[in-house]
Design a protein around this motif. Structure first.
Motif, PDB file in Angstrom:
ATOM      1  N   GLU A  54      -0.195  -1.654   9.907  1.00  0.00           N
ATOM      2  CA  GLU A  54       0.482  -2.720  10.646  1.00  0.00           C
ATOM      3  C   GLU A  54       0.507  -4.004   9.827  1.00  0.00           C
ATOM      4  N   LYS A  55      -0.606  -4.302   9.177  1.00  0.00           N
ATOM      5  CA  LYS A  55      -0.671  -5.501   8.350  1.00  0.00           C
ATOM      6  C   LYS A  55       0.295  -5.389   7.173  1.00  0.00           C
TER       7      LYS A  55
ATOM      8  N   VAL B 250       7.757  -7.227   5.927  1.00  0.00           N
ATOM      9  CA  VAL B 250       8.826  -7.951   6.628  1.00  0.00           C
ATOM     10  C   VAL B 250       8.867  -9.400   6.135  1.00  0.00           C
ATOM     11  N   GLU B 251       7.704  -9.998   6.044  1.00  0.00           N
ATOM     12  CA  GLU B 251       7.649 -11.392   5.572  1.00  0.00           C
ATOM     13  C   GLU B 251       8.145 -11.497   4.131  1.00  0.00           C
TER      14      GLU B 251
ATOM     15  N   LYS C 121       2.983  -3.549   6.986  1.00  0.00           N
ATOM     16  CA  LYS C 121       4.349  -3.622   7.511  1.00  0.00           C
ATOM     17  C   LYS C 121       4.739  -5.069   7.774  1.00  0.00           C
ATOM     18  N   SER C 122       3.844  -5.804   8.378  1.00  0.00           N
ATOM     19  CA  SER C 122       4.100  -7.220   8.662  1.00  0.00           C
ATOM     20  C   SER C 122       4.314  -7.999   7.363  1.00  0.00           C
ATOM     21  N   GLU C 123       3.481  -7.703   6.368  1.00  0.00           N
ATOM     22  CA  GLU C 123       3.628  -8.380   5.073  1.00  0.00           C
ATOM     23  C   GLU C 123       4.951  -8.020   4.406  1.00  0.00           C
TER      24      GLU C 123
END
Length: 195
Positions: A82-83, A89-90, A85-87
């Motif tokens: 999840e982390k 996207v950013e 994936k979030s990174e």
């Protein structure tokens, strides 16, 4: 006669007493021995079952420990992905923004120039081409609409009009262009369709 009866009773009593004494010395009769053997066998079986139960409890505890470790590892993996994936996207946002910043710079230069209308128009056309090139780089393509047959997956009809020489459902005007992102429609075209 009485004396004889007394003697017989005395002999009988002695015999019973001697039998009881023999039984105590010899141990229980055979029936009782046979009965004690199954009791001993049952006690042995119980002990064996207790040992097996202890082994199974140890195995169950090992499996529980493994399951708990796997659960913890999976939870850590889920949080990590999840982390990531979030990174991603950013980072993706950052990449797009960095590509768009030169366009903003060119708009600022065009607005700051004191040239005539034609040079301003040329500057804006240059910026437009630059912007289209960046969209193309990210896989954004324009949806062909005018002259095509209406497709509800790619087009959104806002008007219908009867026009001679046009077949039914042919797109006769585009009000707003639609776009694909690779193969996915991210914005349908707003169109006028022939009846």
């Amino acid at each position: 006669m009485e004396e004889m009866e007394k003697e017989i009773n005395k002999e009988e009593e002695n015999r019973v007493n001697s039998l009881e004494a023999n039984e105590q010395m010899e141990g229980p009769p055979e029936d009782e021995q046979v009965q004690q053997e199954p009791q001993q066998q049952t006690v042995d079986e119980i002990e064996e079952l207790k040992q097996k139960l202890q082994q199974k409890e140890v195995e169950a505890q090992e499996y529980l420990d493994i399951a708990q470790r796997l659960k913890a590892e999976f939870e850590n993996y889920r949080k990590r992905t999840e982390k990531e994936k979030s990174e991603m996207v950013e980072y993706g946002k950052e990449t797009v923004i960095l590509e768009l910043l030169p366009i903003i710079d060119n708009f600022e230069r065009a607005l700051a120039s004191s040239g005539d209308y034609n040079s301003l128009k040329e500057g804006i056309e240059l910026i437009y081409r630059q912007f289209k090139k960046i969209l193309d780089k990210f896989g954004v393509k324009e949806i062909e609409a005018e002259g095509q047959i209406f497709d509800p997956y790619k087009h959104h009809a806002v008007m219908q009009e009867e026009v001679e020489g046009k077949q039914p459902n042919e797109i006769i005007e585009v009000f707003q262009k639609g776009y694909y992102l690779k193969d996915k429609v991210i914005r349908p075209s707003l169109v006028k369709v022939a009846k």
